[in-house]
Design an enzyme around this catalytic site. Structure first.
Site, PDB file in Angstrom:
ATOM      1  N   ILE A 185       0.903  -1.158   0.000  1.00 25.08           N
ATOM      2  CA  ILE A 185       0.000   0.000   0.000  1.00 25.08           C
ATOM      3  C   ILE A 185       0.937   1.202   0.000  1.00 25.08           C
ATOM      4  CG2 ILE A 185      -1.759   1.300   1.245  1.00 25.08           C
ATOM      5  CD1 ILE A 185      -2.770  -1.366   2.384  1.00 25.08           C
ATOM      6  N   PRO A 186       1.021   1.915  -1.117  1.00 24.15           N
ATOM      7  CA  PRO A 186       2.129   2.843  -1.381  1.00 24.15           C
ATOM      8  C   PRO A 186       2.081   4.179  -0.640  1.00 24.15           C
ATOM      9  CG  PRO A 186       0.572   2.901  -3.191  1.00 24.15           C
ATOM     10  CD  PRO A 186       0.094   1.821  -2.252  1.00 24.15           C
ATOM     11  N   CYS A 187       2.287   4.142   0.662  1.00 22.09           N
ATOM     12  CA  CYS A 187       2.333   5.378   1.440  1.00 22.09           C
ATOM     13  C   CYS A 187       3.519   6.251   1.022  1.00 22.09           C
ATOM     14  CB  CYS A 187       2.364   5.083   2.932  1.00 22.09           C
ATOM     15  SG  CYS A 187       3.648   3.929   3.443  1.00 22.09           S
ATOM     16  N   HIS A 188       4.532   5.651   0.383  1.00 18.62           N
ATOM     17  CA  HIS A 188       5.673   6.438  -0.085  1.00 18.62           C
ATOM     18  C   HIS A 188       5.271   7.408  -1.188  1.00 18.62           C
ATOM     19  CE1 HIS A 188       5.551   2.786  -2.588  1.00 18.62           C
ATOM     20  NE2 HIS A 188       6.039   3.540  -3.564  1.00 18.62           N
TER      21      HIS A 188
END
Length: 150
Positions: A113-116
């Site tokens: 889950i691409p929080c970056h």
């Protein structure tokens, strides 16, 4: 809970599953007996870091508040190589940016889950994974979003 690990360009990642759903990704942990879903997660992460995969297709389980789950749902919609700001997600949720940032920091499945891909209005913001912002930068560069950082 079952956990497997793999070595990646951003360190050793430990992926955990419960009842056939991926529940955690972390930079520390203890390996245990593997499973089919962990094997698939490992294959997809290897493909992602090899530049051959842009969208993960895994059964993910986010445990947390309704708000946490909504923030994760919005993060999953951010395309590979693109970014949004905490304030953008906050507007979508009718919230303030700080709770969105807190939910991003509590993401149990970073990378998957691409929080970056979520940035602050005036900079990178934080990253809860090992290496902090340096790891966030490495992931954004990997995805070709480095132009945003220069």
């Amino acid at each position: 809970m079952q956990t497997s690990s793999l070595l990646t360009p951003v360190g050793r990642l430990f992926v955990s599953e419960i009842d056939g759903e991926i529940t955690h990704l972390a930079w520390s942990g203890t390996e245990s007996e593997g499973s089919d879903v962990l094997d698939e997660a490992q294959s997809q992460l290897e493909a992602y870091f090899a530049g051959c995969l842009q969208v993960f297709d895994l059964p993910l389980r986010v445990e947390g508040s309704v708000f946490q789950k909504e923030v994760c749902r919005l993060m999953m919609k951010i395309p590979f190589g693109e970014t949004r700001q905490y304030g953008d997600l906050a507007r979508d949720l009718g919230s303030a940016a700080q709770p969105v940032g807190n939910a991003c920091g509590a993401n149990p499945l970073p990378v998957l889950i691409p929080c970056h891909r979520v940035l602050a209005a005036n900079g990178l913001g934080g990253f809860s994974g090992a290496g902090g912002v340096e790891t966030k930068v490495a992931l954004l560069r990997h995805e070709g979003a480095a132009g945003l950082l220069i």
